[in-house]
Design an enzyme around this catalytic site. Structure first.
Site, PDB file in Angstrom:
ATOM      1  N   GLU A  29      -3.919   1.796  -7.350  1.00  0.00           N
ATOM      2  CA  GLU A  29      -4.262   2.786  -6.404  1.00  0.00           C
ATOM      3  C   GLU A  29      -3.539   3.846  -6.768  1.00  0.00           C
ATOM      4  OE1 GLU A  29      -6.277   1.787  -2.177  1.00  0.00           O
ATOM      5  OE2 GLU A  29      -4.385   1.295  -2.235  1.00  0.00           O
ATOM      6  N   HIS A  57       0.818  -1.209  -0.014  1.00  0.00           N
ATOM      7  CA  HIS A  57       0.103  -0.149  -0.003  1.00  0.00           C
ATOM      8  C   HIS A  57       0.719   1.320  -0.095  1.00  0.00           C
ATOM      9  CE1 HIS A  57      -3.190   2.723   1.064  1.00  0.00           C
ATOM     10  NE2 HIS A  57      -3.981   1.898   0.712  1.00  0.00           N
TER      11      HIS A  57
END
Length: 249
Positions: A166, A94
């Site tokens: 993302e 992430h």
């Protein structure tokens, strides 16, 4: 045919009571939904959330784990401990861990390799910053993250791998890539996976690629209508039950 996934990343948000409430509210939705539904609670809430979700279709994952069995590594979580709770899915890569904790794609590769070889399912996050996008480097960044993060991963392990695109500039900002921009990035990621090894084109065709970055009930349908977008990794909208349920309609 690739099944759609809606995954909620709760990060360091929610009280235990709130996490339990959302989890309970999702159980019936899981039974009737065509989506695969996942939640990634805070480490402190994993046991409680996993207990509520046990024997249901709701998948509970960890936001982080360390690439080792039980060992001396202060502050980390072993996959062995996750397995005791019935948790077999882990987020890796992430952007917040890349940006604030200095984790690199090479480091992520050690995690991905270890987790997949030990039977865990991995959601590997990739994406560019706004500065990288403005310089026209979106594709080179994705190529680097895919190439380094998935180096040495053999075809048999890809069945337990999910990719999440993302764009860093869209996470928690209210900005969102247009469906066309998101589809373009997803198609590129799929193409890059298809170049990893001989025969990887079939792996690339079957792998689920999620979009993350200000996904909400009012934009998810248009995103999921694109052929290479297989679901969403959702932050803010997954932290309120009504919004989470709205994503599943």
């Amino acid at each position: 045919m690739r099944k759609k996934i809606i995954a909620g990343n709760w990060k360091m948000n929610l009280t235990l009571a709130e996490a339990k409430e959302i989890t309970k509210g999702l159980l019936s939705a899981c039974d009737s939904s065509s989506y695969e539904i996942m939640v990634f609670p805070s480490a402190l809430h994993l046991e409680s959330v996993a207990s509520i979700a046990r024997d249901s279709q709701l998948i509970v994952g960890a936001q982080n784990a360390y690439q080792s069995g039980l060992t001396a590594m202060t502050g980390e979580i072993s996959p062995v401990q996750l397995a005791e709770l019935g948790i077999q899915t882990v987020l890796v890569g992430h952007s917040e861990r890349r940006q604030f904790l200095g984790e690199t794609s090479e480091f992520d590769n050690t995690k991905i390799s270890y987790f997949l070889k030990h039977g865990l399912r991995v959601v590997y996050c990739v994406g560019e910053t706004w500065a990288e996008r403005e310089k026209g480097n979106t594709f080179s960044v994705l190529e680097d993250q895919i190439g380094k993060g998935l180096k040495g991963i053999t075809s048999d392990l890809f069945k337990n791998l999910v990719i999440a695109y993302e764009p860093v500039w869209a996470i928690g900002t209210g900005k969102v890539a247009t469906p066309v921009e998101a589809e373009e990035a997803h198609a590129f990621i799929r193409k890059e996976i298809g170049k990893l090894f001989v025969g990887a084109d079939l792996v690339a065709e079957n792998i689920q690629i999620l979009y993350g970055g200000s996904v909400k009930p009012d934009n998810i349908k248009e995103l999921l209508a694109k052929p290479n977008i297989d679901g969403g990794l959702v932050g803010g909208a997954s932290q309120k039950l009504d919004l989470f349920l709205g994503l599943l309609k």
